[in-house]
Design a protein around this motif. Structure first.
Motif, PDB file in Angstrom:
ATOM      1  N   ILE A  32       0.683 -12.699   8.563  1.00 53.87           N
ATOM      2  CA  ILE A  32       0.199 -12.153   7.306  1.00 53.87           C
ATOM      3  C   ILE A  32       1.232 -12.429   6.219  1.00 53.87           C
ATOM      4  O   ILE A  32       2.437 -12.473   6.490  1.00 53.87           O
ATOM      5  N   GLY A  33       0.772 -12.628   4.998  1.00 55.15           N
ATOM      6  CA  GLY A  33       1.729 -12.885   3.926  1.00 55.15           C
ATOM      7  C   GLY A  33       1.047 -13.046   2.584  1.00 55.15           C
ATOM      8  O   GLY A  33      -0.100 -13.514   2.499  1.00 55.15           O
ATOM      9  N   ASP A  34       1.749 -12.654   1.530  1.00 54.50           N
ATOM     10  CA  ASP A  34       1.236 -12.906   0.186  1.00 54.50           C
ATOM     11  C   ASP A  34       1.333 -14.397  -0.113  1.00 54.50           C
ATOM     12  O   ASP A  34       2.080 -15.135   0.525  1.00 54.50           O
ATOM     13  N   TRP A  35       0.557 -14.850  -1.122  1.00 55.56           N
ATOM     14  CA  TRP A  35       0.450 -16.293  -1.357  1.00 55.56           C
ATOM     15  C   TRP A  35       0.234 -16.574  -2.843  1.00 55.56           C
ATOM     16  O   TRP A  35      -0.438 -15.813  -3.544  1.00 55.56           O
ATOM     17  N   TYR A  36       0.844 -17.678  -3.283  1.00 57.86           N
ATOM     18  CA  TYR A  36       0.718 -18.138  -4.670  1.00 57.86           C
ATOM     19  C   TYR A  36      -0.177 -19.373  -4.720  1.00 57.86           C
ATOM     20  O   TYR A  36      -0.122 -20.221  -3.810  1.00 57.86           O
ATOM     21  N   THR A  37      -0.962 -19.499  -5.777  1.00 59.36           N
ATOM     22  CA  THR A  37      -1.743 -20.720  -5.955  1.00 59.36           C
ATOM     23  C   THR A  37      -0.912 -21.814  -6.620  1.00 59.36           C
ATOM     24  O   THR A  37      -1.315 -22.977  -6.616  1.00 59.36           O
ATOM     25  N   ASN A  73       5.070 -10.680   9.134  1.00 64.55           N
ATOM     26  CA  ASN A  73       4.948 -10.867   7.695  1.00 64.55           C
ATOM     27  C   ASN A  73       5.752 -12.097   7.294  1.00 64.55           C
ATOM     28  O   ASN A  73       6.981 -12.055   7.211  1.00 64.55           O
ATOM     29  N   VAL A  74       5.050 -13.203   7.048  1.00 65.72           N
ATOM     30  CA  VAL A  74       5.680 -14.469   6.665  1.00 65.72           C
ATOM     31  C   VAL A  74       5.628 -14.682   5.152  1.00 65.72           C
ATOM     32  O   VAL A  74       5.825 -15.801   4.672  1.00 65.72           O
ATOM     33  N   GLY A  75       5.376 -13.605   4.403  1.00 62.26           N
ATOM     34  CA  GLY A  75       5.169 -13.709   2.970  1.00 62.26           C
ATOM     35  C   GLY A  75       6.430 -13.961   2.180  1.00 62.26           C
ATOM     36  O   GLY A  75       7.537 -14.148   2.716  1.00 62.26           O
ATOM     37  N   LEU A  76       6.289 -13.919   0.858  1.00 62.55           N
ATOM     38  CA  LEU A  76       7.343 -14.328  -0.058  1.00 62.55           C
ATOM     39  C   LEU A  76       7.926 -13.183  -0.865  1.00 62.55           C
ATOM     40  O   LEU A  76       9.084 -13.224  -1.265  1.00 62.55           O
ATOM     41  N   LYS A  77       7.130 -12.124  -1.114  1.00 62.62           N
ATOM     42  CA  LYS A  77       7.568 -11.120  -2.060  1.00 62.62           C
ATOM     43  C   LYS A  77       7.284  -9.689  -1.634  1.00 62.62           C
ATOM     44  O   LYS A  77       8.073  -8.789  -1.912  1.00 62.62           O
ATOM     45  N   ASN A  78       6.165  -9.438  -0.949  1.00 61.33           N
ATOM     46  CA  ASN A  78       5.666  -8.082  -0.769  1.00 61.33           C
ATOM     47  C   ASN A  78       5.613  -7.603   0.670  1.00 61.33           C
ATOM     48  O   ASN A  78       5.301  -8.369   1.588  1.00 61.33           O
TER      49      ASN A  78
END
Length: 552
Positions: A164-169, A222-227
């Motif tokens: 799971i992770g947040d993502w940027y376009t 959590n492999v996300g970038l910010k949250n």
């Protein structure tokens, strides 16, 4: 061919790469790292693929396996990948950070070799160069138990990895340009589960399938970038059995806050009506909540998932209380960390206390992040190579970061390579103090540590009376809540150069990291492996003769 002959051939074939652990199985992998175009959030964008996959392939290993992984860098810039949470004993040469290794140049390859020890649990890998993690190239890494070491629960019907992770376009290159120009990367546009986000239109294919009445293991990272993200499964509870390489007391939860870089393993039983259900991941501690979802389908089930999603908790006090509910499973027979010959870490005398305070400020009008007033800058020569070649005085200085931090640390930032010198086998107390309004998450390579306390306010020595000195979970990340502090304890018994970093990618890229130098003063193979024969060499040591190898 006999097993002994096969092992001998394997030893001969990889003996020039690094120290060989003959007698233990070898797993061989070849990765081709390339660019590709996908639309994870419905917008076409450049991503980074491993063997054509996004996320990358899962590494499925067993304790004591030797991993031999040949990475072909087909990108147009240097590339490295790190193995988050894997304790590479005496082998920071393979750690995959810019302080320990030269990056793999475009159009070339490098073969990592390392051994996974008795770290039964869930981990991840991801790139550490530039902003590559914002493009992909991350994946799950699991270490299974050998048959001789039983785990404290029955074998599940199947074992699933959930990233799971947040993502940027925006692409990773666009985000890098933003940061290089002095601006922030702002907020992400969505949340992904295994690289996807269910549309909920009835046409989504299931991510996972469960047989009615069976119990399944889900490894949630959590492999996300910010949250930070809250994870839950519609209509189902989760029994926590492991986190970050440690078996836990098996409490049951309706949802789990999974902070950046963290991995949890839970058991879920398919005991509901046979149909579809949503798994949900949503951002925590943000003004606007972003939500990603995916389908779990019961085998031969009929009916779509209910549109109403389970709600996430509110506020960080709930998350702090959940953290306090996590306990180490002291009755598990699987391997556990054993600092200085004692499981009773609370009875070991503290050798040194290090207090770390994070801050943000501007340098020449550009945003930078710091620890105790020092914002780390990667040197052209990796710190580990500089130390090995005995030219460290030309690349960095030990202990430029002062402890305790100076009063001006929050406002005045110095940009230099940030390296802390720690004596081998010291038992160290590290205090992470967070004066900011946002939650911070920290990771330490090469080690697990005991996360003994987290409280609001500022730390004082009197706070030690509140430490959990019996069954704190041994793990490799720690979250620090807003206007709060967290304490960890560990023995620095793994020689090498090890990265301590913010798991927020923006903060790490803009300086919120440092390296711990645990020196092999005796230059002995008992403490650390020699530099691998295939090691990439760069910077000022590129044309220098190799130093005399370590000896016994």
């Amino acid at each position: 061919m006999s097993g002994m002959m096969l092992t001998l051939l394997l030893c001969l074939s990889v003996g020039t790469i690094s120290v060989v652990h003959c007698g233990n199985p070898y797993l061989f992998f070849t990765w081709n790292v390339t660019y590709g175009t996908l639309s994870p959030l419905g917008v076409p964008q450049q991503v980074i693929l491993i063997n054509g996959q996004f996320p990358g392939p899962n590494i499925n290993s067993t304790t004591n396996n030797n991993i031999v992984l040949n990475v072909f860098n087909n990108l147009d810039e240097p590339f490295l990948v790190t193995w988050n949470g894997i304790q590479q004993r005496k082998n920071s040469w393979q750690d995959g950070t810019l302080g320990t290794m030269c990056p793999i140049p475009p159009g070339t390859n490098y073969t990592y070799q390392f051994q996974v020890k008795d770290q039964i649990g869930s981990y991840m890998y991801y790139p550490t160069t530039a902003m590559h993690k914002a493009g992909g190239a991350f994946g799950g890494l699991r270490v299974n138990s050998r048959l001789l070491i039983p785990v404290p629960y029955a074998d599940p019907e199947d074992d699933y990895t959930v990233l799971i992770g947040d993502w940027y376009t925006k692409s990773h290159t666009q985000l890098k340009k933003l940061l290089d120009s002095g601006r922030s990367m702002a907020r992400p546009e969505g949340v992904l589960i295994n690289g996807k986000s269910s549309k909920g239109d009835g046409k989504d294919e299931p991510l996972f399938v469960m047989k009615p009445g069976k119990t399944y293991k889900y490894r949630i990272c959590n492999v996300g970038l910010k949250n930070s993200l809250n994870f839950r499964i519609q209509g189902h509870s989760m029994t926590l059995v492991e986190m970050e390489g440690s078996h836990t007391v098996q409490n049951t939860y309706d949802s789990l806050d999974v902070h950046l870089g963290q991995c949890f393993s839970v058991l879920v039983t398919a005991d509901k009506d046979p149909k579809d259900y949503y798994m949900v991941a949503s951002t925590r501690f943000t003004k606007s909540v972003l939500t990603g979802k995916g389908i779990i389908r019961y085998e031969n089930g009929k009916g779509p998932a209910a549109p109403e999603l389970p709600k996430a908790p509110v506020g960080w006090a709930w998350s702090l209380n959940q953290f306090r509910s996590f306990r180490w499973n002291l009755t598990a027979s699987a391997a556990r960390p054993n600092p200085q010959g004692s499981y009773h870490y609370g009875k070991i005398n503290i050798t040194r206390t290090i207090k770390l305070v994070n801050s943000a400020s501007k340098v020449d009008g550009k945003l930078r992040y710091a620890i105790n007033g020092i914002s780390h800058v990667d040197a052209e020569t990796p710190l580990k190579l500089a130390d090995y070649y005995k030219v460290d005085d030309k690349v960095f200085k030990f202990d430029t970061m002062k402890d305790p931090p100076p009063a001006t640390a929050a406002d005045k930032i110095t940009m230099v390579p940030n390296v802390v010198n720690i004596t081998m086998k010291d038992f160290v107390e590290i205090i992470f103090e967070n004066p900011e309004k946002s939650l911070q998450t920290w990771h330490l390579d090469g080690y697990s540590f005991f996360s003994v306390a987290s409280e609001p306010g500022t730390w004082t020595p009197e706070k030690r009376s509140n430490y959990n000195l019996l069954d704190a979970v041994s793990r490799y990340t720690v979250q620090v809540f807003p206007k709060s502090w967290a304490a960890i304890l560990l023995t620095f018994d793994n020689a090498g150069m090890w990265n301590v970093r913010s798991e927020q990618l923006e903060r790490r890229y803009l300086g919120q990291q440092f390296y711990v130098g645990v020196e092999n003063i005796a230059r002995s193979l008992r403490n650390e492996y020699n530099m691998p024969d295939n090691a990439l060499v760069c910077g000022i040591v590129k044309d220098m003769p190799k130093p005399t190898p370590y000896s016994m």
